[in-house]
Design an enzyme around this catalytic site. Sequence first.
Site, PDB file in Angstrom:
ATOM      1  N   LEU A  13       1.030  -1.184  -0.305  1.00 32.41           N
ATOM      2  CA  LEU A  13       0.140  -0.191   0.245  1.00 32.41           C
ATOM      3  C   LEU A  13       0.590   1.349  -0.046  1.00 32.41           C
ATOM      4  O   LEU A  13       2.354   0.968   0.235  1.00 32.41           O
ATOM      5  CB  LEU A  13      -1.169  -0.146   1.028  1.00 32.41           C
ATOM      6  CG  LEU A  13      -1.824  -1.027   1.329  1.00 32.41           C
ATOM      7  CD1 LEU A  13      -3.425  -0.605   2.636  1.00 32.41           C
ATOM      8  CD2 LEU A  13      -2.848  -1.541   0.178  1.00 32.41           C
ATOM      9  N   ASP A  14       0.582   2.141  -0.475  1.00 37.79           N
ATOM     10  CA  ASP A  14       1.261   3.455  -0.103  1.00 37.79           C
ATOM     11  C   ASP A  14       1.544   3.896   0.773  1.00 37.79           C
ATOM     12  O   ASP A  14      -0.176   3.522   2.116  1.00 37.79           O
ATOM     13  CB  ASP A  14       0.158   4.723  -1.502  1.00 37.79           C
ATOM     14  CG  ASP A  14       0.384   4.367  -2.895  1.00 37.79           C
ATOM     15  OD1 ASP A  14       0.643   3.904  -3.317  1.00 37.79           O
ATOM     16  OD2 ASP A  14      -0.489   5.086  -3.481  1.00 37.79           O
ATOM     17  N   MET A  15       2.417   4.915   0.887  1.00 33.28           N
ATOM     18  CA  MET A  15       2.597   5.540   2.647  1.00 33.28           C
ATOM     19  C   MET A  15       0.978   5.980   3.280  1.00 33.28           C
ATOM     20  O   MET A  15       0.880   5.328   4.476  1.00 33.28           O
ATOM     21  CB  MET A  15       4.045   5.761   3.330  1.00 33.28           C
ATOM     22  CG  MET A  15       4.093   6.181   3.974  1.00 33.28           C
ATOM     23  SD  MET A  15       5.435   7.539   4.103  1.00 33.28           S
ATOM     24  CE  MET A  15       4.668   9.044   3.913  1.00 33.28           C
ATOM     25  N   ARG A  17      -5.646   7.078  -7.077  1.00 33.83           N
ATOM     26  CA  ARG A  17      -5.212   8.503  -6.621  1.00 33.83           C
ATOM     27  C   ARG A  17      -5.758   9.319  -7.638  1.00 33.83           C
ATOM     28  O   ARG A  17      -6.116  10.410  -8.611  1.00 33.83           O
ATOM     29  CB  ARG A  17      -4.264   8.653  -5.707  1.00 33.83           C
ATOM     30  CG  ARG A  17      -3.476   8.229  -4.170  1.00 33.83           C
ATOM     31  CD  ARG A  17      -2.986   8.004  -3.681  1.00 33.83           C
ATOM     32  NE  ARG A  17      -1.946   9.372  -3.452  1.00 33.83           N
ATOM     33  CZ  ARG A  17      -0.767   8.872  -3.066  1.00 33.83           C
ATOM     34  NH1 ARG A  17      -0.364   8.009  -2.674  1.00 33.83           N
ATOM     35  NH2 ARG A  17      -0.575  10.872  -2.003  1.00 33.83           N
ATOM     36  N   THR A  50      -1.712   5.664   2.401  1.00 33.89           N
ATOM     37  CA  THR A  50      -3.015   5.220   2.519  1.00 33.89           C
ATOM     38  C   THR A  50      -3.017   4.136   3.677  1.00 33.89           C
ATOM     39  O   THR A  50      -1.628   2.941   4.243  1.00 33.89           O
ATOM     40  CB  THR A  50      -2.963   3.753   1.231  1.00 33.89           C
ATOM     41  OG1 THR A  50      -3.063   4.652   0.349  1.00 33.89           O
ATOM     42  CG2 THR A  50      -4.110   3.031   1.626  1.00 33.89           C
TER      43      THR A  50
END
Length: 250
Positions: free
Chosen positions: A63-65, A169, A67
């Site tokens: 996951l993105d940091m 996003r 998120t």
Amino acid sequence: MAMLEYLPPTDPWTEIIFEDDHILAVNKPSGLLSVPGRLPEHHDSMWSRLQEQYPEIQVVHRLDMSTSGLMVFAKNKRAEAALKKQFQYRLTHKVYYARVWGHVEADSGMIDLPLICDWPNRPMQKVCHEHGKPSQTAFQVAKREVHANGAQTTIMRLLPVTGRSHQLRVHMQALGHPIVGDEFYAQGDAFTFSERLELHAAELSFYHPKSHWLRSLFVPCDFYPDAEEMIFSYFDPARKLPDYKSLPKS
């Protein structure tokens, strides 16, 4: 675009939501890297924290940091290979929730916009019809909101078909409704509305690496407590792991 300061949350250190002999699932907080960065000061991550207790833990997706939400890890190499193959063949399904800026007019729809790395501004991504990779996100409006200060936002249920970097996003930005608190794709009031990116990975379905039976996991959403376990209302996968020879490779 370098990370200016990395101050990941530390309480709780880890939040394990499921564990057996083969897999481990956690609720990753917003602000914590999934895996270590290149610099020593970016070593702290979901994986490195788990490795303190589970030295053999393996990463199968990220996951993105910014998120929050559900991450599944493999506890051995065999489980890692089995789960990674499912992601490769798009046998996993995911449900995200996002709070976006403004009121989204359509109740549901599909965003089909190809994405490519915005190289001068990496890690940002951008829509590129000429060179971008195919990227699809289904969406549903869960709730339209009007806040005390007059701000309008929408809670979106996002069902990614593909899994490109920053896909949700960029697709929300392209729809004209960036996710609030997004440090890359939101500006002005949309950015300052929230101290964090309000994007949460709530559900994941997959086939257990040992039994090969379908199962799902769910993590409640802090900014939308009404989120429920509903993944099989949106997707209808086979109950048993299919024969890979019968599937097109993603």
